[in-house]
Scaffold this motif. Structure first.
Motif, PDB file in Angstrom:
ATOM      1  N   ARG A   1       0.838  -1.192   0.000  1.00 17.84           N
ATOM      2  CA  ARG A   1       0.000   0.000   0.000  1.00 17.84           C
ATOM      3  C   ARG A   1       0.881   1.253   0.000  1.00 17.84           C
ATOM      4  NH1 ARG A   1      -5.418  -0.644   1.808  1.00 17.84           N
ATOM      5  NH2 ARG A   1      -5.930  -2.736   2.545  1.00 17.84           N
ATOM      6  N   ARG A   2       0.295   2.366  -0.413  1.00 15.77           N
ATOM      7  CA  ARG A   2       1.061   3.606  -0.458  1.00 15.77           C
ATOM      8  C   ARG A   2       1.142   4.296   0.896  1.00 15.77           C
ATOM      9  NH1 ARG A   2      -3.097   7.695  -3.611  1.00 15.77           N
ATOM     10  NH2 ARG A   2      -4.912   7.254  -2.332  1.00 15.77           N
ATOM     11  N   PHE A   3       0.130   4.114   1.765  1.00 13.36           N
ATOM     12  CA  PHE A   3       0.099   4.856   3.031  1.00 13.36           C
ATOM     13  C   PHE A   3       1.315   4.574   3.915  1.00 13.36           C
ATOM     14  CE2 PHE A   3      -0.940   5.219   7.537  1.00 13.36           C
ATOM     15  CZ  PHE A   3      -1.242   6.573   7.604  1.00 13.36           C
ATOM     16  N   PRO A   4       1.726   3.302   4.124  1.00 14.11           N
ATOM     17  CA  PRO A   4       2.919   3.080   4.950  1.00 14.11           C
ATOM     18  C   PRO A   4       4.163   3.775   4.413  1.00 14.11           C
ATOM     19  CG  PRO A   4       1.698   1.040   4.715  1.00 14.11           C
ATOM     20  CD  PRO A   4       1.071   2.025   3.780  1.00 14.11           C
ATOM     21  N   TYR A   5       4.277   3.888   3.093  1.00 11.78           N
ATOM     22  CA  TYR A   5       5.405   4.620   2.516  1.00 11.78           C
ATOM     23  C   TYR A   5       5.327   6.099   2.896  1.00 11.78           C
ATOM     24  CZ  TYR A   5       6.395   0.590  -0.525  1.00 11.78           C
ATOM     25  OH  TYR A   5       6.711  -0.651  -1.011  1.00 11.78           O
ATOM     26  N   VAL A   6       4.133   6.673   2.781  1.00 13.69           N
ATOM     27  CA  VAL A   6       3.954   8.084   3.125  1.00 13.69           C
ATOM     28  C   VAL A   6       4.253   8.318   4.602  1.00 13.69           C
ATOM     29  CG1 VAL A   6       2.270   9.958   3.325  1.00 13.69           C
ATOM     30  CG2 VAL A   6       2.318   8.539   1.269  1.00 13.69           C
ATOM     31  N   ALA A   7       3.760   7.434   5.467  1.00 11.38           N
ATOM     32  CA  ALA A   7       3.998   7.569   6.904  1.00 11.38           C
ATOM     33  C   ALA A   7       5.498   7.522   7.213  1.00 11.38           C
ATOM     34  CB  ALA A   7       3.263   6.462   7.668  1.00 11.38           C
ATOM     35  N   TYR A   8       6.231   6.647   6.515  1.00 12.19           N
ATOM     36  CA  TYR A   8       7.669   6.548   6.752  1.00 12.19           C
ATOM     37  C   TYR A   8       8.378   7.807   6.255  1.00 12.19           C
ATOM     38  CZ  TYR A   8      12.429   4.798   6.814  1.00 12.19           C
ATOM     39  OH  TYR A   8      13.774   4.641   7.054  1.00 12.19           O
ATOM     40  N   ILE A   9       7.973   8.322   5.095  1.00 11.09           N
ATOM     41  CA  ILE A   9       8.580   9.546   4.561  1.00 11.09           C
ATOM     42  C   ILE A   9       8.402  10.698   5.547  1.00 11.09           C
ATOM     43  CG2 ILE A   9       8.400  11.305   2.756  1.00 11.09           C
ATOM     44  CD1 ILE A   9       7.596   9.005   0.849  1.00 11.09           C
ATOM     45  N   VAL A  10       7.176  10.862   6.048  1.00 15.21           N
ATOM     46  CA  VAL A  10       6.896  11.944   7.006  1.00 15.21           C
ATOM     47  C   VAL A  10       7.754  11.778   8.253  1.00 15.21           C
ATOM     48  CG1 VAL A  10       5.143  12.945   8.510  1.00 15.21           C
ATOM     49  CG2 VAL A  10       4.565  12.370   6.147  1.00 15.21           C
ATOM     50  N   LYS A  11       7.877  10.562   8.739  1.00 16.54           N
ATOM     51  CA  LYS A  11       8.684  10.283   9.936  1.00 16.54           C
ATOM     52  C   LYS A  11      10.145  10.695   9.725  1.00 16.54           C
ATOM     53  CE  LYS A  11      10.303   6.356  12.743  1.00 16.54           C
ATOM     54  NZ  LYS A  11      11.718   6.364  12.296  1.00 16.54           N
ATOM     55  N   VAL A  12      10.739  10.274   8.599  1.00 19.09           N
ATOM     56  CA  VAL A  12      12.143  10.569   8.323  1.00 19.09           C
ATOM     57  C   VAL A  12      12.366  12.080   8.176  1.00 19.09           C
ATOM     58  CG1 VAL A  12      14.009  10.310   6.630  1.00 19.09           C
ATOM     59  CG2 VAL A  12      12.634   8.332   7.277  1.00 19.09           C
ATOM     60  N   LEU A  13      11.484  12.752   7.445  1.00 14.02           N
ATOM     61  CA  LEU A  13      11.663  14.190   7.222  1.00 14.02           C
ATOM     62  C   LEU A  13      11.426  14.999   8.494  1.00 14.02           C
ATOM     63  CD1 LEU A  13      10.006  14.662   3.708  1.00 14.02           C
ATOM     64  CD2 LEU A  13      12.435  14.408   4.262  1.00 14.02           C
ATOM     65  N   LYS A  14      10.470  14.588   9.322  1.00 12.54           N
ATOM     66  CA  LYS A  14      10.184  15.319  10.555  1.00 12.54           C
ATOM     67  C   LYS A  14      11.297  15.137  11.583  1.00 12.54           C
ATOM     68  CE  LYS A  14       6.008  16.930   9.578  1.00 12.54           C
ATOM     69  NZ  LYS A  14       5.700  18.384   9.500  1.00 12.54           N
ATOM     70  N   GLU A  15      11.985  13.987  11.555  1.00  8.97           N
ATOM     71  CA  GLU A  15      13.083  13.752  12.495  1.00  8.97           C
ATOM     72  C   GLU A  15      14.261  14.682  12.227  1.00  8.97           C
ATOM     73  OE1 GLU A  15      12.515   8.991  13.616  1.00  8.97           O
ATOM     74  OE2 GLU A  15      13.922   9.619  12.053  1.00  8.97           O
ATOM     75  N   GLY A  16      14.436  15.081  10.978  1.00  7.23           N
ATOM     76  CA  GLY A  16      15.460  16.065  10.648  1.00  7.23           C
ATOM     77  C   GLY A  16      16.843  15.515  10.368  1.00  7.23           C
ATOM     78  N   LYS A  17      17.040  14.205  10.462  1.00  5.41           N
ATOM     79  CA  LYS A  17      18.366  13.638  10.185  1.00  5.41           C
ATOM     80  C   LYS A  17      18.685  13.665   8.690  1.00  5.41           C
ATOM     81  CE  LYS A  17      17.802   9.679  12.315  1.00  5.41           C
ATOM     82  NZ  LYS A  17      18.134   8.330  12.817  1.00  5.41           N
ATOM     83  N   HIS A  18      17.651  13.645   7.877  1.00  2.00           N
ATOM     84  CA  HIS A  18      17.825  13.673   6.425  1.00  2.00           C
ATOM     85  C   HIS A  18      16.941  14.770   5.842  1.00  2.00           C
ATOM     86  CE1 HIS A  18      19.926   9.800   6.593  1.00  2.00           C
ATOM     87  NE2 HIS A  18      18.972   9.405   7.427  1.00  2.00           N
ATOM     88  N   LYS A  19      17.479  15.488   4.871  1.00  3.49           N
ATOM     89  CA  LYS A  19      16.706  16.561   4.251  1.00  3.49           C
ATOM     90  C   LYS A  19      15.773  16.058   3.158  1.00  3.49           C
ATOM     91  CE  LYS A  19      19.880  20.397   5.132  1.00  3.49           C
ATOM     92  NZ  LYS A  19      20.641  21.515   4.507  1.00  3.49           N
ATOM     93  N   SER A  20      16.014  14.844   2.675  1.00  5.00           N
ATOM     94  CA  SER A  20      15.176  14.320   1.610  1.00  5.00           C
ATOM     95  C   SER A  20      15.053  12.804   1.738  1.00  5.00           C
ATOM     96  CB  SER A  20      15.752  14.672   0.234  1.00  5.00           C
ATOM     97  OG  SER A  20      16.966  13.979   0.010  1.00  5.00           O
ATOM     98  N   VAL A  21      14.068  12.254   1.040  1.00  5.97           N
ATOM     99  CA  VAL A  21      13.872  10.809   0.958  1.00  5.97           C
ATOM    100  C   VAL A  21      13.777  10.444  -0.519  1.00  5.97           C
ATOM    101  CG1 VAL A  21      12.350   8.866   1.485  1.00  5.97           C
ATOM    102  CG2 VAL A  21      12.690  10.682   3.174  1.00  5.97           C
ATOM    103  N   SER A  22      14.470   9.386  -0.896  1.00  7.46           N
ATOM    104  CA  SER A  22      14.424   8.909  -2.281  1.00  7.46           C
ATOM    105  C   SER A  22      13.567   7.656  -2.365  1.00  7.46           C
ATOM    106  CB  SER A  22      15.835   8.597  -2.791  1.00  7.46           C
ATOM    107  OG  SER A  22      16.629   9.762  -2.820  1.00  7.46           O
ATOM    108  N   LEU A  23      12.817   7.539  -3.446  1.00  8.41           N
ATOM    109  CA  LEU A  23      12.017   6.355  -3.713  1.00  8.41           C
ATOM    110  C   LEU A  23      12.407   5.838  -5.087  1.00  8.41           C
ATOM    111  CD1 LEU A  23       9.983   8.741  -2.412  1.00  8.41           C
ATOM    112  CD2 LEU A  23       8.414   6.804  -2.352  1.00  8.41           C
ATOM    113  N   ILE A  24      12.494   4.531  -5.227  1.00  5.87           N
ATOM    114  CA  ILE A  24      12.793   3.946  -6.525  1.00  5.87           C
ATOM    115  C   ILE A  24      11.921   2.721  -6.732  1.00  5.87           C
ATOM    116  CG2 ILE A  24      14.715   2.554  -5.637  1.00  5.87           C
ATOM    117  CD1 ILE A  24      16.079   3.034  -8.409  1.00  5.87           C
ATOM    118  N   GLY A  25      11.372   2.612  -7.927  1.00  8.26           N
ATOM    119  CA  GLY A  25      10.527   1.469  -8.251  1.00  8.26           C
ATOM    120  C   GLY A  25      10.666   1.138  -9.723  1.00  8.26           C
TER     121      GLY A  25
END
Length: 198
Positions: free
Chosen positions: A54-78
């Motif tokens: 599903r797409r929602f768990p991916y979105v939830a993980y992206i928000v988590k990583v970006l809100k934590e501030g350790k990384h400025k961006s998230v990459s996705l590849i498919g």
């Protein structure tokens, strides 16, 4: 509404590219099995999108990583059918979360596939190596206007706040999801089975 560029990719190019990959000559599944590389390291801010998720768990993980501030961006590849899930994930993120800068690009590369004979055929057949053209899509998302995103030909600016769909409510849903244990989430990452008519 879907961005014209994304719509064209979804309806025209992706089905054609997937067909090209699908038509690649492969050894008989009865005689050979694909050797999978288990040593591939995936970075914390990188997502390998799968077609059966599903797409929602991916979105939830992206928000988590970006809100934590350790990384400025998230990459996705498919690749293959997962490209549609990747595009749908980006669309959900952009329309529900404020300030999302994103870019999407198609990539064409080479992938070496190794096939080993199955147990019953090991004495008769030799291992086979094939090189396959791999059509993939890479996306990068951030809450900042990074040069790597803004200078991309596939850059998508943030959606206007007035056009966002209940962003505060969506962030509450994500927070609730993240606070639950993996066992509580069991089964939510996969799409439901479709009912088959008799």
């Amino acid at each position: 509404p879907q961005t014209p560029g994304l719509k064209k990719l979804t309806e025209t190019y992706i089905p054609l590219l997937f067909l090209i990959n699908h038509l690649m000559e492969r050894p008989s599944h009865k005689e050979y099995e694909l050797v999978r590389d288990e040593n591939t390291q995936i970075k914390e801010n990188e997502i390998r999108v799968k077609a059966n998720r599903r797409r929602f768990p991916y979105v939830a993980y992206i928000v988590k990583v970006l809100k934590e501030g350790k990384h400025k961006s998230v990459s996705l590849i498919g690749s293959g059918q997962a490209i549609n899930i990747l595009l749908s994930t980006i669309k959900l993120l952009r329309t529900r979360v404020a300030g999302v800068h994103s870019s999407v690009e198609l990539e064409v590369g080479q992938r070496v596939l190794k096939f080993e004979p199955r147990e019953d055929y090991k004495d008769k057949l030799e291992p086979i190596t094939k090189t396959r053209s791999r059509i993939s899509m890479r996306a990068e998302v951030s809450l900042e206007k990074l040069d790597s995103i803004a200078n991309s030909g596939g850059y998508l600016p943030p959606v206007d706040k007035a056009d966002l769909i209940k962003p505060e409510e969506f962030l509450d849903i994500i927070k609730d999801y993240q606070e639950r244990t993996p066992r509580d989430r069991e089964g939510e990452d996969r799409p439901p089975r479709r009912n088959r008519g008799r």
